[in-house]
Design a protein around this motif. Sequence first.
Motif, PDB file in Angstrom:
ATOM      1  N   GLY A  16       0.801  -1.213   0.000  1.00  0.00           N
ATOM      2  CA  GLY A  16       0.000   0.000   0.000  1.00  0.00           C
ATOM      3  C   GLY A  16       0.828   1.255   0.000  1.00  0.00           C
ATOM      4  N   GLY A  17       2.033   1.196  -0.576  1.00  0.00           N
ATOM      5  CA  GLY A  17       2.810   2.413  -0.768  1.00  0.00           C
ATOM      6  C   GLY A  17       2.266   3.203  -1.940  1.00  0.00           C
ATOM      7  N   ALA A  18       3.103   4.032  -2.545  1.00  0.00           N
ATOM      8  CA  ALA A  18       2.632   4.871  -3.646  1.00  0.00           C
ATOM      9  C   ALA A  18       2.113   4.032  -4.805  1.00  0.00           C
ATOM     10  CB  ALA A  18       3.751   5.794  -4.113  1.00  0.00           C
ATOM     11  N   GLY A  19       2.876   3.015  -5.229  1.00  0.00           N
ATOM     12  CA  GLY A  19       2.474   2.208  -6.366  1.00  0.00           C
ATOM     13  C   GLY A  19       1.188   1.456  -6.120  1.00  0.00           C
ATOM     14  N   GLY A  20       1.093   0.774  -4.987  1.00  0.00           N
ATOM     15  CA  GLY A  20      -0.116   0.022  -4.678  1.00  0.00           C
ATOM     16  C   GLY A  20      -1.324   0.915  -4.519  1.00  0.00           C
ATOM     17  N   THR A  21      -1.127   2.078  -3.916  1.00  0.00           N
ATOM     18  CA  THR A  21      -2.237   3.022  -3.751  1.00  0.00           C
ATOM     19  C   THR A  21      -2.751   3.499  -5.099  1.00  0.00           C
ATOM     20  OG1 THR A  21      -1.432   3.752  -1.588  1.00  0.00           O
ATOM     21  CG2 THR A  21      -2.886   5.258  -2.785  1.00  0.00           C
ATOM     22  N   LEU A  22      -1.852   3.792  -6.033  1.00  0.00           N
ATOM     23  CA  LEU A  22      -2.272   4.265  -7.343  1.00  0.00           C
ATOM     24  C   LEU A  22      -2.981   3.169  -8.135  1.00  0.00           C
ATOM     25  CD1 LEU A  22       0.750   6.484  -8.444  1.00  0.00           C
ATOM     26  CD2 LEU A  22      -1.447   7.202  -7.516  1.00  0.00           C
ATOM     27  N   VAL A  23      -2.510   1.922  -8.033  1.00  0.00           N
ATOM     28  CA  VAL A  23      -3.203   0.829  -8.708  1.00  0.00           C
ATOM     29  C   VAL A  23      -4.607   0.666  -8.139  1.00  0.00           C
ATOM     30  CG1 VAL A  23      -3.245  -1.664  -9.083  1.00  0.00           C
ATOM     31  CG2 VAL A  23      -1.104  -0.421  -9.344  1.00  0.00           C
ATOM     32  N   ALA A  24      -4.706   0.651  -6.793  1.00  0.00           N
ATOM     33  CA  ALA A  24      -6.022   0.509  -6.172  1.00  0.00           C
ATOM     34  C   ALA A  24      -6.946   1.650  -6.576  1.00  0.00           C
ATOM     35  CB  ALA A  24      -5.874   0.455  -4.651  1.00  0.00           C
ATOM     36  N   ALA A  25      -6.422   2.866  -6.615  1.00  0.00           N
ATOM     37  CA  ALA A  25      -7.249   4.011  -7.007  1.00  0.00           C
ATOM     38  C   ALA A  25      -7.769   3.852  -8.422  1.00  0.00           C
ATOM     39  CB  ALA A  25      -6.439   5.305  -6.880  1.00  0.00           C
ATOM     40  N   ARG A  26      -6.918   3.407  -9.324  1.00  0.00           N
ATOM     41  CA  ARG A  26      -7.338   3.197 -10.709  1.00  0.00           C
ATOM     42  C   ARG A  26      -8.403   2.096 -10.798  1.00  0.00           C
ATOM     43  NH1 ARG A  26      -6.145   7.004 -14.726  1.00  0.00           N
ATOM     44  NH2 ARG A  26      -4.020   7.779 -14.444  1.00  0.00           N
ATOM     45  N   LEU A  27      -8.249   1.042 -10.012  1.00  0.00           N
ATOM     46  CA  LEU A  27      -9.217  -0.050 -10.033  1.00  0.00           C
ATOM     47  C   LEU A  27     -10.573   0.386  -9.486  1.00  0.00           C
ATOM     48  CD1 LEU A  27      -6.970  -3.022  -8.845  1.00  0.00           C
ATOM     49  CD2 LEU A  27      -7.943  -2.701 -11.134  1.00  0.00           C
ATOM     50  N   LEU A  28     -10.562   1.416  -8.650  1.00  0.00           N
ATOM     51  CA  LEU A  28     -11.808   1.890  -8.048  1.00  0.00           C
ATOM     52  C   LEU A  28     -12.484   2.990  -8.844  1.00  0.00           C
ATOM     53  CD1 LEU A  28     -10.668   2.000  -4.315  1.00  0.00           C
ATOM     54  CD2 LEU A  28     -12.069   0.252  -5.417  1.00  0.00           C
ATOM     55  N   ASP A  29     -11.875   3.398  -9.942  1.00  0.00           N
ATOM     56  CA  ASP A  29     -12.510   4.412 -10.771  1.00  0.00           C
ATOM     57  C   ASP A  29     -13.872   3.921 -11.258  1.00  0.00           C
ATOM     58  OD1 ASP A  29     -10.647   6.376 -10.562  1.00  0.00           O
ATOM     59  OD2 ASP A  29      -9.603   5.905 -12.422  1.00  0.00           O
ATOM     60  N   ALA A  30     -14.722   4.859 -11.576  1.00  0.00           N
ATOM     61  CA  ALA A  30     -16.092   4.508 -11.989  1.00  0.00           C
ATOM     62  C   ALA A  30     -16.085   3.553 -13.178  1.00  0.00           C
ATOM     63  CB  ALA A  30     -16.868   5.770 -12.332  1.00  0.00           C
ATOM     64  N   LYS A  31     -15.118   3.698 -14.080  1.00  0.00           N
ATOM     65  CA  LYS A  31     -15.083   2.848 -15.267  1.00  0.00           C
ATOM     66  C   LYS A  31     -14.817   1.387 -14.925  1.00  0.00           C
ATOM     67  CE  LYS A  31     -13.279   6.580 -18.181  1.00  0.00           C
ATOM     68  NZ  LYS A  31     -12.131   7.017 -19.014  1.00  0.00           N
ATOM     69  N   ALA A  32     -14.350   1.114 -13.709  1.00  0.00           N
ATOM     70  CA  ALA A  32     -13.976  -0.246 -13.354  1.00  0.00           C
ATOM     71  C   ALA A  32     -15.174  -1.136 -13.086  1.00  0.00           C
ATOM     72  CB  ALA A  32     -13.065  -0.235 -12.122  1.00  0.00           C
ATOM     73  N   GLY A  33     -16.367  -0.566 -13.015  1.00  0.00           N
ATOM     74  CA  GLY A  33     -17.532  -1.394 -12.753  1.00  0.00           C
ATOM     75  C   GLY A  33     -17.632  -1.764 -11.301  1.00  0.00           C
ATOM     76  N   GLY A  34     -18.044  -3.006 -11.025  1.00  0.00           N
ATOM     77  CA  GLY A  34     -18.344  -3.396  -9.645  1.00  0.00           C
ATOM     78  C   GLY A  34     -17.321  -4.280  -9.000  1.00  0.00           C
ATOM     79  N   GLY A  35     -16.070  -4.272  -9.472  1.00  0.00           N
ATOM     80  CA  GLY A  35     -15.076  -5.185  -8.930  1.00  0.00           C
ATOM     81  C   GLY A  35     -14.698  -4.894  -7.495  1.00  0.00           C
ATOM     82  N   ARG A  36     -14.460  -5.955  -6.734  1.00  0.00           N
ATOM     83  CA  ARG A  36     -14.039  -5.818  -5.336  1.00  0.00           C
ATOM     84  C   ARG A  36     -12.524  -5.882  -5.265  1.00  0.00           C
ATOM     85  NH1 ARG A  36     -17.229 -10.287  -2.097  1.00  0.00           N
ATOM     86  NH2 ARG A  36     -16.212  -9.241  -0.356  1.00  0.00           N
ATOM     87  N   VAL A  37     -11.923  -4.977  -4.491  1.00  0.00           N
ATOM     88  CA  VAL A  37     -10.472  -4.826  -4.434  1.00  0.00           C
ATOM     89  C   VAL A  37     -10.017  -4.908  -2.986  1.00  0.00           C
ATOM     90  CG1 VAL A  37      -8.517  -3.320  -4.966  1.00  0.00           C
ATOM     91  CG2 VAL A  37     -10.515  -3.352  -6.476  1.00  0.00           C
ATOM     92  N   ALA A  38      -8.957  -5.667  -2.746  1.00  0.00           N
ATOM     93  CA  ALA A  38      -8.316  -5.726  -1.430  1.00  0.00           C
ATOM     94  C   ALA A  38      -6.939  -5.083  -1.521  1.00  0.00           C
ATOM     95  CB  ALA A  38      -8.185  -7.167  -0.948  1.00  0.00           C
ATOM     96  N   LEU A  39      -6.591  -4.314  -0.511  1.00  0.00           N
ATOM     97  CA  LEU A  39      -5.280  -3.677  -0.432  1.00  0.00           C
ATOM     98  C   LEU A  39      -4.611  -4.150   0.845  1.00  0.00           C
ATOM     99  CD1 LEU A  39      -3.263  -1.640  -1.628  1.00  0.00           C
ATOM    100  CD2 LEU A  39      -4.462   0.171  -0.370  1.00  0.00           C
ATOM    101  N   VAL A  40      -3.494  -4.853   0.705  1.00  0.00           N
ATOM    102  CA  VAL A  40      -2.793  -5.446   1.839  1.00  0.00           C
ATOM    103  C   VAL A  40      -1.538  -4.640   2.116  1.00  0.00           C
ATOM    104  CG1 VAL A  40      -1.689  -7.521   2.764  1.00  0.00           C
ATOM    105  CG2 VAL A  40      -3.659  -7.731   1.221  1.00  0.00           C
ATOM    106  N   GLU A  41      -1.430  -4.092   3.310  1.00  0.00           N
ATOM    107  CA  GLU A  41      -0.290  -3.246   3.682  1.00  0.00           C
ATOM    108  C   GLU A  41      -0.031  -3.398   5.168  1.00  0.00           C
ATOM    109  OE1 GLU A  41       2.703  -0.824   4.388  1.00  0.00           O
ATOM    110  OE2 GLU A  41       2.081  -1.340   2.351  1.00  0.00           O
TER     111      GLU A  41
END
Length: 476
Positions: A16-41
């Motif tokens: 959950g550093g900078a890289g992981g945070t940015l990936v998670a943020a992109r996955l949570l964008d509205a265009k991503a639909g309804g996918g569930r995301v886990a962030l482990v840090e």
Amino acid sequence: MASPESSWFDAVVIGGGAGGTLVAARLLDAKAGGGRVALVETRPDVAEGVAYSTRRGEHLLNVRAAGMSAFDEAPMDFVDFLRRQPDYASVAAAELATRFMPRMVYARYLQSVLDSRPGRDRLRRFTDMAVDVVPVEGGGFTVELASGARLRARAVVLAVGNRPARLPLADAGAATVKAGEVVEAWDYPAVAAIPTDANVCILGAGLSMVDVVLSLEARGHRGRVVSISRSGLLPLEHAVPGPVAPIDVPAVLAMDLRARLRTLRALAAAESAQGRPWQGVMDALRPHVQALWTSLDAAGQRLFLRHLVRYWDVHRHRIAPEVAGRLRAATDAGRLQCLAGRLVAVEAGRPLEIVWRPRGQARTQRLEADVLVNALGMDKRIEGGDGLLANLQRRGLMRPGPHHMGAATSGVGAVLGADGQSVPGLWTLGVLRIGDLWETIAMPDLRGQARDVAKAVQAADQLGGWITSEASLKRE
């Protein structure tokens, strides 16, 4: 903590550093639909990692605010964030854009990026350590956490961040060195706790060493501070922003390493002769660093790593002018001495005896230190450790990258297994791509990688359909 049976996700982001945070943020964008995301840090706060977990105000970004947006498509996003903060609301945007901001402020920015995503309610945070990734028959993975929890996912993104380089003390008396006598540069509280009258020896002369010296200076350190590094070279400083130097990049890419070196030296000299800063040459090359690396053959890359890497680093990874000024003041006042040489041994005692060999000499010298600081930067190798990366290699899901740096990858960050084939559903970014791309951890590179990895994860998941319920995955 949820039971293992209920922990089903479309994607698990490990780190959950900078890289992981940015990936998670992109996955949570509205265009991503309804996918569930886990962030482990493991840290209680996300978006910090090594660089941004500091709470020291003297630790500044090495890039002006204008270059630190989390999004290529919104280049002033960080500056806009600053304008919304009470401390900076009265500062004009144009001025803020030129400032080198405290890194702890940047951590807050990245946290706000994640928290403001439209799909933030689809994110589950796990303050835990991932210890293994186990392929599941039929596709997907089980991510095993240190707590015993298990997360099932279609896709896994390895955003493990930087690990400190191992201190070369295996044969140098390390076993008898007591706790508190050896400090990691990235352990910011431990550095701040060094007594102000202690004589300090710092191994390394890069950005981590700069952080240590800044913290010691901020606390009014009175003891002697000596840095030992192979070259003795310190990072150079940024110039006043200006036009980039004119460079025929395709022509440079067609040259071998020696020809490139001659050409770039001549360009820098020409810029200086015209009264312009040499830094404009590096700024012109900045968008093409990965191409410069990948266009070299293996022999050229080895030659660069053996003879030129430190010279590249001090010119490429520059520091804020105010930081450079503090280093000069400490050096001129005799509070900081930078030596070129290699560590030979550390002999326990009070004080420690540091045995080192000056560069180009056969005889060793000694100096005394109360504290030895490991500021050797990041560990580029994945072999020889334990934990997650060791388990991935043991399972054949990962192998070392070129020149034993990072992990072998392809495309936008697909991880290559022991057989040389990409592992379906397993991606990475950042430091693990250093062998393939070289320039991978600066924000312009990291934000682009995060965008591309998120797109790849989304595309793969949408082929199989996002998880709409826990039961739907169990039926597969």
